[in-house]
Design an enzyme around this catalytic site. Structure first.
Site, short mmCIF file in Angstrom:
data_model
loop_
_atom_site.label_atom_id
_atom_site.label_comp_id
_atom_site.label_asym_id
_atom_site.label_seq_id
_atom_site.Cartn_x
_atom_site.Cartn_y
_atom_site.Cartn_z
N SER A 52 -22.12 23.09 17.04
CA SER A 52 -21.69 24.14 17.96
C SER A 52 -20.20 24.07 18.25
CB SER A 52 -22.43 24.02 19.30
OG SER A 52 -23.82 24.01 19.09
N1 SAH Z 1 -26.81 19.75 18.30
C1 SAH Z 1 -26.30 19.89 16.95
C2 SAH Z 1 -26.22 21.33 16.47
C3 SAH Z 1 -27.55 21.96 16.40
S1 SAH Z 1 -27.76 23.20 15.16
C4 SAH Z 1 -24.96 19.21 16.79
O1 SAH Z 1 -24.41 18.70 17.76
O2 SAH Z 1 -24.48 19.15 15.66
C5 SAH Z 1 -29.50 23.39 15.41
C6 SAH Z 1 -30.35 22.33 14.79
O3 SAH Z 1 -31.69 22.55 15.19
C7 SAH Z 1 -30.34 22.37 13.27
O4 SAH Z 1 -29.97 21.14 12.76
C8 SAH Z 1 -31.78 22.73 12.92
O5 SAH Z 1 -32.23 22.12 11.74
C9 SAH Z 1 -32.52 22.19 14.13
N2 SAH Z 1 -33.85 22.79 14.32
C10 SAH Z 1 -34.23 24.07 14.14
N3 SAH Z 1 -35.54 24.21 14.40
C11 SAH Z 1 -36.01 22.98 14.77
C12 SAH Z 1 -37.28 22.47 15.15
N4 SAH Z 1 -38.37 23.24 15.20
N5 SAH Z 1 -37.37 21.17 15.47
C13 SAH Z 1 -36.28 20.36 15.43
N6 SAH Z 1 -35.06 20.77 15.06
C14 SAH Z 1 -34.91 22.07 14.73
#
Ligand code: SAH
Length: 210
Positions: A52
């Site tokens: 993000s």
């Molecule tokens: N917090 C992260 C950015 C998140 S991007 C950082 O600091 O870099 C969103 C993330 O959520 C992605 O890596 C994606 O794979 C994950 N995601 C999406 N759906 C999900 C689910 N059902 N369970 C766990 N993770 C999930």
């Protein structure tokens, strides 16, 4: 980054600001993107996912009001950057990611940076991490269509959850505060996150550790 993008836009929580000043954000993206790591936008972290925008990390973290003795659940580990910010603020962080290679990469980097209070799990974030509940704080960093009440069940009384809610492409960052069986919700700001994907239950999840 902190002065121009974060403090200037009204994030004033000194603990959040100090944590973000301390953490080398560039290490959470690939070397080819190091020169952009402190810029005012999200960046790709592989597997089609993103880290993000710094301001969004700061605003979400501030809204959560994390205290030193808190146990925090993060859903969507991605690069591990947000988990590391939380790791500097809380007693323990539990972070769940559905894409195994992202989780493993984040775990390795977390170890390299000396974090001992962050645990990484590969699995569907909709299920949270029941083994270690209840959590004082929960942060979801992927876009949910509706409030994920399965996670709210893992939240302690008076706990706070922050989650982007809405359709693909445009969501509202939503804060929920739990009072007994009630969740009082407030809209904070517009945002855009990658989707919180539904995982086929037949796909086995698991694995944890430091
Ligand atoms: N917090 C992260 C950015 C998140 S991007 C950082 O600091 O870099 C969103 C993330 O959520 C992605 O890596 C994606 O794979 C994950 N995601 C999406 N759906 C999900 C689910 N059902 N369970 C766990 N993770 C999930």
């Amino acid at each position: 980054m902190v002065e121009e993008q974060i403090r200037a836009r009204g994030v004033g929580d000194e603990r959040v600001i100090r944590a973000m000043m301390k953490l080398p954000r560039h290490l959470f993206v690939s070397e080819g993107l190091w020169h952009q790591a402190y810029e005012d936008h999200p960046l790709p972290v592989g597997s089609g996912q993103t880290i993000s925008q710094p301001y969004m990390v700061a605003a979400m973290t501030e809204a959560l009001q994390v205290e030193k003795n808190h146990k925090v659940l993060e859903v969507g580990t991605g690069s591990g950057y947000q988990a590391a910010v939380l790791g500097l603020l809380a007693r323990a962080v539990y972070t769940v990611e559905v894409i195994a290679e992202l989780s493993f990469g984040a775990r390795k980097l977390g170890q390299r940076l000396g974090f001992r209070n962050i645990r990484f799990r590969v699995g569907d974030g909709h299920e949270g991490w029941p083994e270690f509940m209840l959590y004082d704080r929960i942060m979801v960093t992927a876009a949910a269509e509706t409030m994920p009440y399965g996670l709210v069940e893992q939240l302690a009384d008076n706990g706070r959850i922050v989650v982007p809610i809405g359709p693909a492409g445009s969501q509202v960052l939503t804060l929920g505060v739990k009072h007994g069986t009630r969740l009082v919700q407030r809209s904070l700001m517009g945002c855009v996150f990658v989707p919180f994907v539904r995982v086929d239950k037949r796909v086995k999840s698991g694995g944890d550790g430091y």
